[in-house]
Scaffold this motif. Structure first.
Motif, PDB file in Angstrom:
ATOM      1  N   ALA A  91      56.696  23.255  53.712  1.00 21.24           N
ATOM      2  CA  ALA A  91      57.955  23.547  53.021  1.00 21.24           C
ATOM      3  C   ALA A  91      58.519  22.295  52.360  1.00 21.24           C
ATOM      4  N   ALA A  92      58.444  21.148  53.035  1.00 22.85           N
ATOM      5  CA  ALA A  92      58.929  19.895  52.447  1.00 22.85           C
ATOM      6  C   ALA A  92      58.104  19.541  51.216  1.00 22.85           C
ATOM      7  N   GLN A 106      56.457  21.617  49.258  1.00 23.59           N
ATOM      8  CA  GLN A 106      56.794  22.565  48.190  1.00 23.59           C
ATOM      9  C   GLN A 106      58.149  22.237  47.565  1.00 23.59           C
ATOM     10  N   ARG A 107      59.079  21.790  48.385  1.00 23.68           N
ATOM     11  CA  ARG A 107      60.386  21.359  47.861  1.00 23.68           C
ATOM     12  C   ARG A 107      60.214  20.140  46.955  1.00 23.68           C
ATOM     13  N   TYR A 108      59.370  19.207  47.378  1.00 24.33           N
ATOM     14  CA  TYR A 108      59.083  18.041  46.562  1.00 24.33           C
ATOM     15  C   TYR A 108      58.467  18.464  45.213  1.00 24.33           C
ATOM     16  N   GLN A 146      58.656  21.307  43.575  1.00 30.45           N
ATOM     17  CA  GLN A 146      59.652  21.951  42.728  1.00 30.45           C
ATOM     18  C   GLN A 146      60.589  20.910  42.114  1.00 30.45           C
ATOM     19  N   ALA A 147      61.013  19.950  42.904  1.00 36.23           N
ATOM     20  CA  ALA A 147      61.884  18.889  42.387  1.00 36.23           C
ATOM     21  C   ALA A 147      61.162  18.051  41.337  1.00 36.23           C
ATOM     22  N   VAL A 155      66.783  15.205  44.691  1.00 35.52           N
ATOM     23  CA  VAL A 155      65.894  15.688  45.755  1.00 35.52           C
ATOM     24  C   VAL A 155      64.694  14.767  45.899  1.00 35.52           C
TER      25      VAL A 155
END
Length: 124
Positions: free
Chosen positions: A14-15, A17-19, A21-22, A30
């Motif tokens: 999840a981290a 994937q967040r990276y 996307q950012a 982010v």
């Protein structure tokens, strides 16, 4: 040591994937958050070598927000124990003849998963 503890792996995925996307949306806040705010954090890019969070943040703030879209072609995320992991990915960019590679070392700190070292390169 447990490799790929399901809970740790889900959290690191999840981290990551967040990276991602950012990165493709140029969400600098982010991106800065997910890199450990420390002088020991290192990022080697295609043409730059950045030492410490301050240099990394300055690079991101100055980078043009165009041409960041990419397609991940192969990603391997692995956790070692509950607090350390790596993320390896290959990527392509439209109009770019060379494929890219990215490696990240992640550590879980009290504030969450953070990148402590990263490397980006282009093949060929």
């Amino acid at each position: 040591m447990e490799v790929n503890n399901p809970e740790a792996l889900a959290e690191l995925t999840a981290a990551f994937q967040r990276y991602e996307q950012a990165l493709v949306t140029n969400d600098v806040a982010v991106l800065d958050e997910l890199f450990r705010m420390a002088p020991e954090t290192v990022r080697y890019g295609v043409a730059e070598h950045l030492y410490g969070h301050e240099e990394i943040a300055a690079f991101r703030a100055a980078r043009p927000a165009v041409g960041l879209a990419r397609t991940l072609t192969r990603t391997v995320i692995t956790t070692y124990g509950r607090d350390a992991g790596t993320a390896w990915t290959e990527f392509t960019r439209e109009g770019q003849p060379r494929n890219g590679r990215q490696t990240q070392a992640w550590i879980r700190f009290p504030e969450g998963w953070r990148v402590v070292a990263a490397h980006v390169s282009l093949a060929g």
